[in-house]
Design a protein around this motif. Structure first.
Motif, PDB file in Angstrom:
ATOM      1  N   UNK A 144      -5.670  -6.357  -6.487  1.00  0.00           N
ATOM      2  CA  UNK A 144      -5.644  -7.740  -6.011  1.00  0.00           C
ATOM      3  C   UNK A 144      -4.378  -8.435  -6.519  1.00  0.00           C
ATOM      4  N   UNK A 145      -3.975  -9.488  -5.845  1.00  0.00           N
ATOM      5  CA  UNK A 145      -2.727 -10.200  -6.166  1.00  0.00           C
ATOM      6  C   UNK A 145      -1.596  -9.183  -6.348  1.00  0.00           C
ATOM      7  N   UNK A 146      -1.487  -8.327  -5.369  1.00  0.00           N
ATOM      8  CA  UNK A 146      -0.566  -7.190  -5.476  1.00  0.00           C
ATOM      9  C   UNK A 146       0.894  -7.604  -5.624  1.00  0.00           C
ATOM     10  N   UNK A 147       1.245  -8.759  -5.106  1.00  0.00           N
ATOM     11  CA  UNK A 147       2.630  -9.223  -5.234  1.00  0.00           C
ATOM     12  C   UNK A 147       3.022  -9.479  -6.683  1.00  0.00           C
ATOM     13  N   UNK A 148       2.034  -9.628  -7.563  1.00  0.00           N
ATOM     14  CA  UNK A 148       2.314  -9.832  -8.978  1.00  0.00           C
ATOM     15  C   UNK A 148       2.414  -8.509  -9.736  1.00  0.00           C
ATOM     16  N   UNK A 149       2.072  -7.431  -9.095  1.00  0.00           N
ATOM     17  CA  UNK A 149       2.044  -6.123  -9.768  1.00  0.00           C
ATOM     18  C   UNK A 149       3.202  -5.209  -9.355  1.00  0.00           C
ATOM     19  N   UNK A 150       3.986  -5.694  -8.391  1.00  0.00           N
ATOM     20  CA  UNK A 150       5.152  -4.956  -7.914  1.00  0.00           C
ATOM     21  C   UNK A 150       6.398  -5.801  -8.145  1.00  0.00           C
ATOM     22  N   UNK A 151       7.502  -5.120  -8.434  1.00  0.00           N
ATOM     23  CA  UNK A 151       8.745  -5.879  -8.583  1.00  0.00           C
ATOM     24  C   UNK A 151       9.426  -6.053  -7.231  1.00  0.00           C
ATOM     25  N   UNK A 168       0.822  -1.209   0.000  1.00  0.00           N
ATOM     26  CA  UNK A 168       0.000   0.000   0.000  1.00  0.00           C
ATOM     27  C   UNK A 168       0.856   1.260   0.000  1.00  0.00           C
ATOM     28  N   UNK A 169       1.929   1.246   0.752  1.00  0.00           N
ATOM     29  CA  UNK A 169       2.857   2.370   0.706  1.00  0.00           C
ATOM     30  C   UNK A 169       3.510   2.467  -0.671  1.00  0.00           C
ATOM     31  N   UNK A 170       3.774   1.320  -1.283  1.00  0.00           N
ATOM     32  CA  UNK A 170       4.330   1.309  -2.643  1.00  0.00           C
ATOM     33  C   UNK A 170       3.357   1.952  -3.634  1.00  0.00           C
ATOM     34  N   UNK A 171       2.049   1.722  -3.442  1.00  0.00           N
ATOM     35  CA  UNK A 171       1.050   2.376  -4.293  1.00  0.00           C
ATOM     36  C   UNK A 171       1.134   3.892  -4.171  1.00  0.00           C
ATOM     37  N   UNK A 172       1.332   4.364  -2.952  1.00  0.00           N
ATOM     38  CA  UNK A 172       1.419   5.812  -2.748  1.00  0.00           C
ATOM     39  C   UNK A 172       2.681   6.389  -3.374  1.00  0.00           C
ATOM     40  N   UNK A 173       3.769   5.646  -3.310  1.00  0.00           N
ATOM     41  CA  UNK A 173       4.989   6.104  -3.987  1.00  0.00           C
ATOM     42  C   UNK A 173       4.765   6.178  -5.489  1.00  0.00           C
ATOM     43  N   UNK A 174       4.032   5.205  -6.026  1.00  0.00           N
ATOM     44  CA  UNK A 174       3.722   5.234  -7.460  1.00  0.00           C
ATOM     45  C   UNK A 174       2.846   6.428  -7.798  1.00  0.00           C
ATOM     46  N   UNK A 233      -3.684  -5.884  -1.771  1.00  0.00           N
ATOM     47  CA  UNK A 233      -3.557  -7.082  -0.947  1.00  0.00           C
ATOM     48  C   UNK A 233      -3.194  -8.243  -1.861  1.00  0.00           C
ATOM     49  N   UNK A 234      -2.490  -9.230  -1.337  1.00  0.00           N
ATOM     50  CA  UNK A 234      -2.094 -10.367  -2.170  1.00  0.00           C
ATOM     51  C   UNK A 234      -3.223 -11.341  -2.479  1.00  0.00           C
ATOM     52  N   UNK A 235      -4.377 -11.155  -1.874  1.00  0.00           N
ATOM     53  CA  UNK A 235      -5.506 -12.055  -2.096  1.00  0.00           C
ATOM     54  C   UNK A 235      -6.195 -11.754  -3.431  1.00  0.00           C
ATOM     55  N   UNK A 236      -7.134 -12.618  -3.795  1.00  0.00           N
ATOM     56  CA  UNK A 236      -7.886 -12.413  -5.033  1.00  0.00           C
ATOM     57  C   UNK A 236      -8.922 -11.298  -4.914  1.00  0.00           C
TER      58      UNK A 236
END
Length: 197
Positions: A153-160, A19-25, A120-123
């Motif tokens: 959703x599945x946020x771990x797949x959207x961040x490096x 979520x903090x990564x989203x704010x940085x983006x 969140x990493x969930x669906x």
């Protein structure tokens, strides 16, 4: 567009928070003339106590958050989902900034433009948390962005691995959310100028 300042608050205290990564983006996607400040004091805010919620005795960290929200043209909140709702630390902070018991200082969240996102990493991403957060902002009569809804959703797949947002669709949605927030913030700023004239 006038100069606008957005205060961004992550509902997660985790060091590698998505979520903090989203704010940085969002900060990186902000157009010229817009400052996105990421608030970093959430973990320092004490549990809400009404006996301390007056200008004379309010904790300094709480007063600082109230002042930052009041000075901001809008809020951008990214929330994870805990137990189908928003994290306690985020709700606690919002409780501190939703009051004016002395009727002398104003409520920082009143009519404040607000945009909500979450990862969140969930669906399901943070869908239920965002619904709960929207309900809070109904009570505070904040001016919440309705669309687009940005549920990562599945946020771990959207961040490096370094926490950079690399999913182009999510970037576009986040940019759209920020644009909608800025439109509300600019309208509020213009209305204030007209009122002051």
């Amino acid at each position: 567009m006038t100069e606008l300042k957005i205060l961004a608050i992550s509902g997660s205290l985790r060091a590698d928070s998505h979520n903090t990564a989203l704010l940085r983006a969002a900060r990186a996607l902000a157009p010229a003339g817009v400052t996105v400040e990421i608030y970093e004091g959430l973990g320092e805010i004490p549990p809400y106590r009404q006996d301390l919620d007056t200008p004379a005795v309010r904790p300094a960290v709480v007063q600082d958050l109230r002042d930052r929200i009041t000075a901001a043209d809008g809020l951008l909140i990214a929330t994870p989902e805990y137990n189908y709702s928003i994290p306690g630390v985020l709700k606690n902070a919002l409780d501190w900034v939703s009051t004016d018991w002395t009727r002398t200082e104003g409520v920082p969240l009143l009519r404040k433009p607000v945009a909500i996102t979450g990862a969140a990493p969930s669906n399901f991403g943070s869908a239920r948390a965002q619904l709960a957060l929207r309900q809070v902002f109904v009570c505070t009569d904040s001016d919440v962005v309705v669309k687009p809804e940005v549920i990562v959703f599945r946020s771990h797949e959207r961040l490096d691995a370094s926490g950079q947002l690399v999913d182009e669709t999510t970037r576009e949605l986040l940019q759209g959310l920020l644009g909608a927030l800025l439109a509300k913030a600019e309208a509020h700023a213009e209305a204030r100028l007209l009122t002051a004239a």
